[in-house]
Design an enzyme around this catalytic site. Structure first.
Site, PDB file in Angstrom:
ATOM      1  N   GLN A 104       0.849  -1.195   0.000  1.00  0.00           N
ATOM      2  CA  GLN A 104       0.000   0.000   0.000  1.00  0.00           C
ATOM      3  C   GLN A 104       0.881   1.241   0.000  1.00  0.00           C
ATOM      4  OE1 GLN A 104      -3.331  -0.702   3.154  1.00  0.00           O
ATOM      5  NE2 GLN A 104      -1.707  -2.176   3.566  1.00  0.00           N
ATOM      6  N   ASN A 105       2.186   1.034   0.135  1.00  0.00           N
ATOM      7  CA  ASN A 105       3.103   2.172   0.237  1.00  0.00           C
ATOM      8  C   ASN A 105       3.382   2.770  -1.132  1.00  0.00           C
ATOM      9  OD1 ASN A 105       3.130   1.434   2.869  1.00  0.00           O
ATOM     10  ND2 ASN A 105       5.187   0.556   2.858  1.00  0.00           N
ATOM     11  N   HIS A 122      -1.543   1.289  -4.245  1.00  0.00           N
ATOM     12  CA  HIS A 122      -1.945   2.697  -4.075  1.00  0.00           C
ATOM     13  C   HIS A 122      -1.134   3.666  -4.925  1.00  0.00           C
ATOM     14  CE1 HIS A 122      -4.023   1.741   0.068  1.00  0.00           C
ATOM     15  NE2 HIS A 122      -4.681   1.291  -0.978  1.00  0.00           N
ATOM     16  N   CYS A 134      -5.482  14.387 -20.513  1.00  0.00           N
ATOM     17  CA  CYS A 134      -5.436  14.844 -21.901  1.00  0.00           C
ATOM     18  C   CYS A 134      -5.037  13.680 -22.807  1.00  0.00           C
ATOM     19  CB  CYS A 134      -4.464  16.013 -22.059  1.00  0.00           C
ATOM     20  SG  CYS A 134      -2.722  15.558 -22.015  1.00  0.00           S
ATOM     21  N   CYS A 158      -0.476  19.191 -22.430  1.00  0.00           N
ATOM     22  CA  CYS A 158      -1.603  20.109 -22.630  1.00  0.00           C
ATOM     23  C   CYS A 158      -1.481  21.380 -21.795  1.00  0.00           C
ATOM     24  CB  CYS A 158      -2.928  19.411 -22.308  1.00  0.00           C
ATOM     25  SG  CYS A 158      -3.173  19.100 -20.551  1.00  0.00           S
ATOM     26  N   ASN A 220       3.479  -6.926  13.461  1.00  0.00           N
ATOM     27  CA  ASN A 220       3.084  -5.564  13.817  1.00  0.00           C
ATOM     28  C   ASN A 220       3.241  -5.406  15.331  1.00  0.00           C
ATOM     29  OD1 ASN A 220       1.498  -3.132  14.295  1.00  0.00           O
ATOM     30  ND2 ASN A 220       0.579  -3.465  12.288  1.00  0.00           N
ATOM     31  N   ALA A 238       8.846  -4.733  12.018  1.00  0.00           N
ATOM     32  CA  ALA A 238       9.019  -5.504  10.785  1.00  0.00           C
ATOM     33  C   ALA A 238      10.492  -5.845  10.569  1.00  0.00           C
ATOM     34  CB  ALA A 238       8.482  -4.698   9.606  1.00  0.00           C
TER      35      ALA A 238
HETATM   36  P1  OAD Z   1      -1.170   2.962   9.009  1.00  0.00           P
HETATM   37  O1  OAD Z   1      -0.482   4.201   9.430  1.00  0.00           O
HETATM   38  O2  OAD Z   1      -2.657   2.935   9.075  1.00  0.00           O
HETATM   39  O3  OAD Z   1      -0.666   1.749   9.884  1.00  0.00           O
HETATM   40  C1  OAD Z   1       0.693   1.517  10.102  1.00  0.00           C
HETATM   41  C2  OAD Z   1       0.836   0.253  10.934  1.00  0.00           C
HETATM   42  O4  OAD Z   1       2.213  -0.009  11.080  1.00  0.00           O
HETATM   43  C3  OAD Z   1       0.239   0.341  12.332  1.00  0.00           C
HETATM   44  O5  OAD Z   1      -0.584  -0.792  12.556  1.00  0.00           O
HETATM   45  C4  OAD Z   1       1.462   0.312  13.253  1.00  0.00           C
HETATM   46  O6  OAD Z   1       1.211  -0.377  14.464  1.00  0.00           O
HETATM   47  C5  OAD Z   1       2.456  -0.438  12.393  1.00  0.00           C
HETATM   48  N1  OAD Z   1       3.865  -0.160  12.666  1.00  0.00           N
HETATM   49  C6  OAD Z   1       4.451   0.977  13.120  1.00  0.00           C
HETATM   50  N2  OAD Z   1       5.782   0.840  13.190  1.00  0.00           N
HETATM   51  C7  OAD Z   1       6.052  -0.412  12.751  1.00  0.00           C
HETATM   52  C8  OAD Z   1       7.250  -1.163  12.574  1.00  0.00           C
HETATM   53  N3  OAD Z   1       8.453  -0.640  12.849  1.00  0.00           N
HETATM   54  N4  OAD Z   1       7.140  -2.424  12.096  1.00  0.00           N
HETATM   55  C9  OAD Z   1       5.931  -2.969  11.812  1.00  0.00           C
HETATM   56  N5  OAD Z   1       4.776  -2.296  11.952  1.00  0.00           N
HETATM   57  C10 OAD Z   1       4.830  -1.054  12.421  1.00  0.00           C
HETATM   58  O7  OAD Z   1      -0.626   2.610   7.550  1.00  0.00           O
HETATM   59  P2  OAD Z   1      -1.268   1.649   6.438  1.00  0.00           P
HETATM   60  O8  OAD Z   1      -1.923   0.475   7.066  1.00  0.00           O
HETATM   61  O9  OAD Z   1      -0.228   1.420   5.442  1.00  0.00           O
HETATM   62  O10 OAD Z   1      -3.748   5.135   1.824  1.00  0.00           O
HETATM   63  O11 OAD Z   1      -2.373   2.595   5.835  1.00  0.00           O
HETATM   64  C11 OAD Z   1      -3.130   2.144   4.759  1.00  0.00           C
HETATM   65  C12 OAD Z   1      -3.450   3.282   3.851  1.00  0.00           C
HETATM   66  O12 OAD Z   1      -4.055   4.349   4.582  1.00  0.00           O
HETATM   67  C13 OAD Z   1      -2.253   3.939   3.202  1.00  0.00           C
HETATM   68  O13 OAD Z   1      -1.794   3.275   2.058  1.00  0.00           O
HETATM   69  C14 OAD Z   1      -2.776   5.288   2.874  1.00  0.00           C
HETATM   70  C15 OAD Z   1      -3.419   5.584   4.188  1.00  0.00           C
HETATM   71  O14 OAD Z   1      -4.336   6.597   4.238  1.00  0.00           O
HETATM   72  C16 OAD Z   1      -3.829   6.014   0.848  1.00  0.00           C
HETATM   73  O15 OAD Z   1      -3.122   6.995   0.797  1.00  0.00           O
HETATM   74  C17 OAD Z   1      -4.876   5.665  -0.161  1.00  0.00           C
END
Ligand code: OAD
Length: 256
Positions: A104-105, A122, A134, A158, A220, A238
């Site tokens: 998702q990154n 994403h 365009c 454009c 996590n 991670a």
């Molecule tokens: P989040 O910020 O929602 O979640 C990040 C997760 O990483 C949390 O559950 C933390 O506990 C965990 N975390 C933090 N540090 C960590 C580490 N060192 N090792 C492992 N885990 C750790 O991010 P996403 O789940 O990626 O969407 O968010 C999903 C989507 O929401 C993103 O792609 C973005 C956002 O809004 C869009 O922009 C469309």
């Protein structure tokens, strides 16, 4: 590390070693050790700004310059970040174990670590596309300038505005990428790493994997929206978890 953590690491390593197919779904937590902020953590981006003001079509329509300033800031931060051990281990598994990465990154750190078989659900913060779609600028293209220059940047075809080629809230995902991700979720071992699992359709891949009979592993430090579906849970970062699993894999080749 507790005895039960050690036991879980060994069990994940054994499962990865025996798996014919491995898929990992990653989220912002994978990049946090690289200094890239998550979205929902204590210092998360969505704690400081509202999604609606920056990551929606409406936000861009209302104030494209403000949206681009935010993306320009994130791009400069990511440009100075380096992939961490989690990116490197996952990238190695794509090359040596045929693993598929679904991320998702948008930061490009998996690519910089050399990941193959990567599905970017994403989009990419390093790609842009014409806001007007365009004729000549229908597809997206790479523009990795940091800083971007005059904001909002202009379409070379454009002269209209360009937008970041990322998925904003309320926008659909690319259907062909989603189909590929769903197909990859039907695997032997499915790891969900560093994602809060609250954003769909990405989070829906976890029940998909479970329904397809995969062993679901959650990595996590905190509980997530889909923790109850995990067969094995590693409550650690991670980078630590993946490094330790990988050390088991490389030190016990007999079981690989
Ligand atoms: P989040 O910020 O929602 O979640 C990040 C997760 O990483 C949390 O559950 C933390 O506990 C965990 N975390 C933090 N540090 C960590 C580490 N060192 N090792 C492992 N885990 C750790 O991010 P996403 O789940 O990626 O969407 O968010 C999903 C989507 O929401 C993103 O792609 C973005 C956002 O809004 C869009 O922009 C469309």
């Amino acid at each position: 590390m507790t005895a039960s953590d050690r036991d879980a690491i060994e069990r994940v390593a054994a499962a990865v070693a025996a798996a014919r197919s491995i898929t990992a779904l990653t989220g912002a937590g994978v990049s946090s050790a690289s200094g890239v902020p998550t979205f929902r953590g204590e210092d998360g981006l969505w704690k400081k700004v509202r999604v609606e003001t920056l990551a929606t079509r409406e936000a861009f329509e209302n104030d494209p310059r403000l949206v681009w300033e935010w993306y320009d800031w994130r791009r400069s931060l990511i440009r100075n970040a380096q992939p961490n051990a989690a990116h490197h281990v996952l990238a190695a598994w794509t090359r040596t174990r045929g693993a598929t990465l679904i991320t998702q990154n948008v930061d490009g750190l998996h690519e910089r670590a050399g990941a193959e078989r990567l599905i970017r659900l994403h989009g990419s913060i390093w790609h842009v596309r014409c806001w007007n779609r365009c004729h000549a600028g229908r597809a997206d293209w790479l523009d990795d300038r940091v800083p971007m220059g005059a904001l909002p940047p202009r379409c070379p075809h454009c002269g209209g505005m360009v937008r970041p080629s990322v998925v904003w809230f309320g926008e659909p995902l690319d259907q062909s990428l989603l189909d590929r991700a769903r197909a990859a979720a039907a695997c032997d071992v499915f790891l969900t790493v560093g994602t809060s699992s609250v954003v769909y359709p990405a989070a829906g891949l976890i029940p998909d994997a479970k329904a397809a009979g995969a062993l679901v592993v959650e990595i996590n430090p905190d509980a997530t929206g889909t923790s109850h579906m995990a067969d094995l849970t590693l409550r650690m970062s991670a980078a630590d978890a993946l490094t330790q699993i990988n050390e088991h894999l490389t030190s016990s080749k007999a079981t690989c």
